[in-house]
Motif scaffolding. Structure first.
Motif, PDB file in Angstrom:
ATOM      1  N   GLU A   1     -53.662 -82.751  26.183  1.00 12.65           N
ATOM      2  CA  GLU A   1     -52.696 -83.633  26.865  1.00 12.65           C
ATOM      3  C   GLU A   1     -53.433 -84.678  27.696  1.00 12.65           C
ATOM      4  O   GLU A   1     -52.981 -85.796  27.850  1.00 12.65           O
ATOM      5  N   GLU A   2     -54.602 -84.303  28.243  1.00 10.51           N
ATOM      6  CA  GLU A   2     -55.346 -85.252  29.075  1.00 10.51           C
ATOM      7  C   GLU A   2     -56.427 -86.002  28.296  1.00 10.51           C
ATOM      8  O   GLU A   2     -56.728 -87.157  28.587  1.00 10.51           O
ATOM      9  N   LEU A   3     -57.067 -85.337  27.329  1.00  8.80           N
ATOM     10  CA  LEU A   3     -58.291 -85.886  26.732  1.00  8.80           C
ATOM     11  C   LEU A   3     -58.123 -86.407  25.307  1.00  8.80           C
ATOM     12  O   LEU A   3     -59.076 -86.922  24.715  1.00  8.80           O
ATOM     13  N   GLY A   4     -56.901 -86.265  24.781  1.00  9.96           N
ATOM     14  CA  GLY A   4     -56.664 -86.606  23.374  1.00  9.96           C
ATOM     15  C   GLY A   4     -57.095 -88.023  23.018  1.00  9.96           C
ATOM     16  O   GLY A   4     -57.702 -88.264  21.960  1.00  9.96           O
ATOM     17  N   GLU A   5     -56.834 -88.980  23.902  1.00  4.55           N
ATOM     18  CA  GLU A   5     -57.101 -90.388  23.591  1.00  4.55           C
ATOM     19  C   GLU A   5     -58.568 -90.661  23.245  1.00  4.55           C
ATOM     20  O   GLU A   5     -58.881 -91.489  22.395  1.00  4.55           O
ATOM     21  N   PHE A   6     -59.475 -89.954  23.912  1.00  2.00           N
ATOM     22  CA  PHE A   6     -60.900 -90.249  23.709  1.00  2.00           C
ATOM     23  C   PHE A   6     -61.607 -89.215  22.817  1.00  2.00           C
ATOM     24  O   PHE A   6     -62.829 -89.234  22.691  1.00  2.00           O
ATOM     25  N   SER A   7     -60.826 -88.307  22.238  1.00  3.66           N
ATOM     26  CA  SER A   7     -61.418 -87.279  21.366  1.00  3.66           C
ATOM     27  C   SER A   7     -61.051 -87.575  19.927  1.00  3.66           C
ATOM     28  O   SER A   7     -60.195 -88.419  19.649  1.00  3.66           O
ATOM     29  N   LEU A   8     -61.675 -86.860  18.997  1.00  2.00           N
ATOM     30  CA  LEU A   8     -61.197 -86.880  17.619  1.00  2.00           C
ATOM     31  C   LEU A   8     -60.203 -85.723  17.530  1.00  2.00           C
ATOM     32  O   LEU A   8     -60.607 -84.557  17.503  1.00  2.00           O
ATOM     33  N   SER A   9     -58.919 -86.047  17.509  1.00  3.83           N
ATOM     34  CA  SER A   9     -57.888 -84.995  17.503  1.00  3.83           C
ATOM     35  C   SER A   9     -57.794 -84.387  16.126  1.00  3.83           C
ATOM     36  O   SER A   9     -57.793 -85.110  15.132  1.00  3.83           O
ATOM     37  N   VAL A  10     -57.686 -83.073  16.086  1.00  4.75           N
ATOM     38  CA  VAL A  10     -57.515 -82.425  14.780  1.00  4.75           C
ATOM     39  C   VAL A  10     -56.403 -81.400  14.835  1.00  4.75           C
ATOM     40  O   VAL A  10     -56.115 -80.808  15.875  1.00  4.75           O
ATOM     41  N   ASN A  11     -55.823 -81.211  13.653  1.00  5.42           N
ATOM     42  CA  ASN A  11     -54.924 -80.085  13.442  1.00  5.42           C
ATOM     43  C   ASN A  11     -55.844 -78.884  13.164  1.00  5.42           C
ATOM     44  O   ASN A  11     -56.612 -78.912  12.206  1.00  5.42           O
ATOM     45  N   PRO A  12     -55.776 -77.848  13.987  1.00  7.73           N
ATOM     46  CA  PRO A  12     -56.762 -76.760  13.841  1.00  7.73           C
ATOM     47  C   PRO A  12     -56.648 -75.969  12.537  1.00  7.73           C
ATOM     48  O   PRO A  12     -57.558 -75.223  12.201  1.00  7.73           O
ATOM     49  N   PHE A  13     -55.540 -76.135  11.826  1.00  7.75           N
ATOM     50  CA  PHE A  13     -55.382 -75.399  10.565  1.00  7.75           C
ATOM     51  C   PHE A  13     -55.862 -76.219   9.376  1.00  7.75           C
ATOM     52  O   PHE A  13     -55.983 -75.712   8.270  1.00  7.75           O
ATOM     53  N   ASP A  14     -56.123 -77.504   9.604  1.00  7.13           N
ATOM     54  CA  ASP A  14     -56.492 -78.410   8.521  1.00  7.13           C
ATOM     55  C   ASP A  14     -58.029 -78.485   8.439  1.00  7.13           C
ATOM     56  O   ASP A  14     -58.672 -79.242   9.180  1.00  7.13           O
ATOM     57  N   VAL A  15     -58.565 -77.680   7.552  1.00  5.04           N
ATOM     58  CA  VAL A  15     -60.025 -77.563   7.458  1.00  5.04           C
ATOM     59  C   VAL A  15     -60.641 -78.882   6.949  1.00  5.04           C
ATOM     60  O   VAL A  15     -61.690 -79.325   7.439  1.00  5.04           O
ATOM     61  N   GLN A  16     -59.967 -79.522   5.996  1.00  7.53           N
ATOM     62  CA  GLN A  16     -60.517 -80.781   5.483  1.00  7.53           C
ATOM     63  C   GLN A  16     -60.542 -81.841   6.591  1.00  7.53           C
ATOM     64  O   GLN A  16     -61.518 -82.582   6.729  1.00  7.53           O
ATOM     65  N   GLU A  17     -59.484 -81.872   7.398  1.00  5.25           N
ATOM     66  CA  GLU A  17     -59.466 -82.865   8.481  1.00  5.25           C
ATOM     67  C   GLU A  17     -60.629 -82.616   9.447  1.00  5.25           C
ATOM     68  O   GLU A  17     -61.264 -83.556   9.946  1.00  5.25           O
ATOM     69  N   GLN A  18     -60.928 -81.348   9.686  1.00  6.63           N
ATOM     70  CA  GLN A  18     -62.048 -81.041  10.596  1.00  6.63           C
ATOM     71  C   GLN A  18     -63.386 -81.411   9.951  1.00  6.63           C
ATOM     72  O   GLN A  18     -64.282 -81.923  10.614  1.00  6.63           O
ATOM     73  N   ALA A  19     -63.510 -81.186   8.636  1.00  2.00           N
ATOM     74  CA  ALA A  19     -64.747 -81.581   7.947  1.00  2.00           C
ATOM     75  C   ALA A  19     -64.902 -83.103   8.021  1.00  2.00           C
ATOM     76  O   ALA A  19     -66.009 -83.623   8.279  1.00  2.00           O
ATOM     77  N   ASP A  20     -63.790 -83.822   7.837  1.00  2.00           N
ATOM     78  CA  ASP A  20     -63.846 -85.291   7.916  1.00  2.00           C
ATOM     79  C   ASP A  20     -64.207 -85.748   9.330  1.00  2.00           C
ATOM     80  O   ASP A  20     -64.939 -86.727   9.519  1.00  2.00           O
ATOM     81  N   ALA A  21     -63.682 -85.030  10.319  1.00  2.54           N
ATOM     82  CA  ALA A  21     -63.978 -85.405  11.711  1.00  2.54           C
ATOM     83  C   ALA A  21     -65.461 -85.179  12.023  1.00  2.54           C
ATOM     84  O   ALA A  21     -66.077 -85.960  12.760  1.00  2.54           O
ATOM     85  N   ILE A  22     -66.037 -84.137  11.445  1.00 10.36           N
ATOM     86  CA  ILE A  22     -67.482 -83.904  11.660  1.00 10.36           C
ATOM     87  C   ILE A  22     -68.255 -85.102  11.094  1.00 10.36           C
ATOM     88  O   ILE A  22     -69.145 -85.674  11.745  1.00 10.36           O
ATOM     89  N   TYR A  23     -67.875 -85.512   9.885  1.00  5.93           N
ATOM     90  CA  TYR A  23     -68.568 -86.646   9.249  1.00  5.93           C
ATOM     91  C   TYR A  23     -68.388 -87.911  10.104  1.00  5.93           C
ATOM     92  O   TYR A  23     -69.344 -88.631  10.367  1.00  5.93           O
ATOM     93  N   ARG A  24     -67.137 -88.107  10.546  1.00  2.00           N
ATOM     94  CA  ARG A  24     -66.858 -89.312  11.335  1.00  2.00           C
ATOM     95  C   ARG A  24     -67.685 -89.321  12.617  1.00  2.00           C
ATOM     96  O   ARG A  24     -68.265 -90.349  13.005  1.00  2.00           O
TER      97      ARG A  24
END
Ligand code: F6P
Length: 497
Positions: free
Chosen positions: A420-443
């Motif tokens: 709620e406080e830090l979302g704007e400056f983080s790479l937000s992920v859906n914790p169940f979406d493994v591909q999204e997290q893999a993409d965020a690591i790459y990003r």
């Protein structure tokens, strides 16, 4: 709140954990966890008595040595006045290992795999009656014993103590009761897992408080919704008030900050510098870090699966990145937690076997509690992974960016309170979406240095803008306002009537 008003804090885990040294002598060390960090911040700002459970044999001995009464204890340069409450050992086991963790913890983190568990039988109901309630009554009695004046404020903490407020209220209708919940409050259906009389007992207990506090707006809304939907109570959603038993219970949210000042101080300890040297000697081009309690809610397995996928899809990163995972074993008497550690070790072995080479181990798993090593690693990560499925606040998400020296990026689950406080400056992920997290690591690992520094500076600014003193003051202001008969106006702002 007037600083003279006596303040009593109550939580299951106290500020100091007692242990035996090699000669069998008792010594105290500072307890770990978000709750202790939060309340230590509070104790810095207000004189308070802290009542907690004696959780181990050593705690019991410490309690007995003081005749079960309050005593002073200094750990890590902080002086606490505490009272450790001894409960029957079997009752405590039922309280901690059957009801609080896992039953309530799993309900409040949506962790039950409902087609398989939980099975609620006579044993679980007995664990609630003879364990959970009994320990709550022990702590409530200790509070009653310490309450000397009628202007005292009692602040209860967390999901271990839902029955205690009602027990205190029955004997002392005058006393001000404030209860802060450090974990998420889930939506009504999650609570339907509990037999209706236990469910009712828990809400009755909580609604004996004057104020119930949460970390986020979302948990506050869920609580209000539960009161309406599960029990048909009259709720003023906008003001955050539940009308119950002829009383108004205020429901508020107070996001917990960390103390930048004391964290920076700890980060300068010589042992932290020593760990830093080791980390720098061993680091590859990129360092990914996670620091967590080994808790199912932290979503450790999906974090490793995402890293596995990232390495599979981006071969160019092989041998150039290490994922350090520092996980602190916890609640090992609960079978689900013991199995979780086994699953973690097995998955790490698979990922290391699949991608590792003779001189590169992709995942470096450290199963230990070691604050200094964690802080040293915080300073040097390129990517911090906080992908909890659901998490009340998550202080790692604040501690890491505060002391990081490399414009490290934060991958942050949208289901953490910190989001709620830090979302704007983080790479937000859906914790169940493994591909999204893999993409965020790459990003994160390919991000321009301008974007990295924009994000890192943004996080630091938000994290250091408030400290635990503000958290305490916000709560005390509401306590004082409610005591003096104020009503909450729209949005939960106190208005004098
Ligand atoms: O609020 C959750 C909490 O109480 C935190 O203090 C801490 O992260 C964790 O749970 C500690 O749990 P335990 O006291 O069971 O080790």
């Amino acid at each position: 709140m007037s600083p003279d008003r006596p303040l009593i804090l109550v939580s299951n885990r106290g500020p100091a954990t007692f242990e035996y040294d090699d000669e069998g002598r008792l010594h105290a060390r500072r307890s770990t966890g978000g709750l202790v960090t939060a309340l230590t911040g509070l104790v810095h700002h207000r004189d308070a008595l802290w009542i907690a459970s004696a959780m181990s044999d050593a705690d019991v001995q410490a309690s007995r040595e003081h005749g079960g009464r309050a005593f002073e204890c200094e750990v890590d340069e902080v002086r606490y006045r505490m009272r450790l409450v001894e409960s029957d050992a079997e009752a405590y086991n039922q309280f901690y290992n059957v009801v609080a963790n896992p039953l309530l913890w799993f309900i409040q983190h949506y962790l039950w795999d409902l087609s398989n568990a939980p099975d609620i039988r006579r044993e679980e109901v007995a664990a609630y009656e003879d364990g959970y309630r009994a320990v709550n009554e022990d702590l409530a009695r200790a509070v009653l014993d310490e309450l000397e004046t009628d202007d005292a404020v009692v602040m209860l903490h967390d999901y271990h103590l839902y029955c205690a407020p009602q027990v205190i209220r029955e004997s002392r209708p005058d006393v001000f009761l404030h209860h802060f919940i450090h974990i998420p409050w889930t939506q009504p259906d999650a609570w339907r897992v509990l037999p209706s009389d236990i469910r009712e007992d828990i809400y009755e207990g909580l609604l004996a408080n004057d104020i119930v506090g949460f970390h986020t707006r979302a948990y506050r809304s869920n609580f209000l919704l539960c009161c309406r939907e599960l029990f048909g109570l009259q709720v003023d959603e906008e003001a955050g008030i539940v009308h119950h038993d002829g009383r108004d219970v205020w429901v508020r949210h107070y996001p917990l900050p960390i103390s930048a000042e004391s964290f920076h101080r700890t980060a300068q300890r010589p042992s932290v510098h020593e760990y830093e040297r080791e980390i720098l000697r061993r680091r590859r081009e990129h360092l990914i870090l996670r620091v967590d309690r080994a808790d199912l809610s932290k979503n450790v397995l999906r974090g490793f699966s995402a890293f596995d996928l990232f390495l599979e899809q981006h071969e160019e990163f092989r041998e150039r990145v290490t994922f350090v995972a520092q996980l602190m074993p916890s609640r090992q008497d609960v079978p689900e937690y013991a199995e979780y550690i086994e699953k973690i070790e097995a998955l790490v072995a698979v990922v290391n076997h699949r991608h590792g080479t003779t001189d590169w181990m992709p995942v470096d798993l450290k199963l230990e509690e070691n604050l200094e090593r964690a802080i040293a690693a915080y300073k040097h990560y390129d990517l911090l992974i906080v992908n909890a499925m659901f998490d009340g606040m998550n202080l790692v998400a604040k501690e890491g960016p505060l002391v990081n020296e490399r414009h490290g990026v934060s991958l942050l689950s949208e289901n953490t309170g910190a989001h709620e406080e830090l979302g704007e400056f983080s790479l937000s992920v859906n914790p169940f979406d493994v591909q999204e997290q893999a993409d965020a690591i790459y990003r994160a690992l390919t991000m321009s240095s301008d974007e990295r520094s924009w994000r890192a500076e943004g996080l630091k600014k938000i994290i250091s803008s408030r400290d635990p003193g503000d958290w305490v003051d916000d709560q005390m202001r509401d306590i004082e306002a409610k005591r003096s008969g104020a009503r909450l106006g729209p949005g939960g702002v106190a208005a004098q009537v």
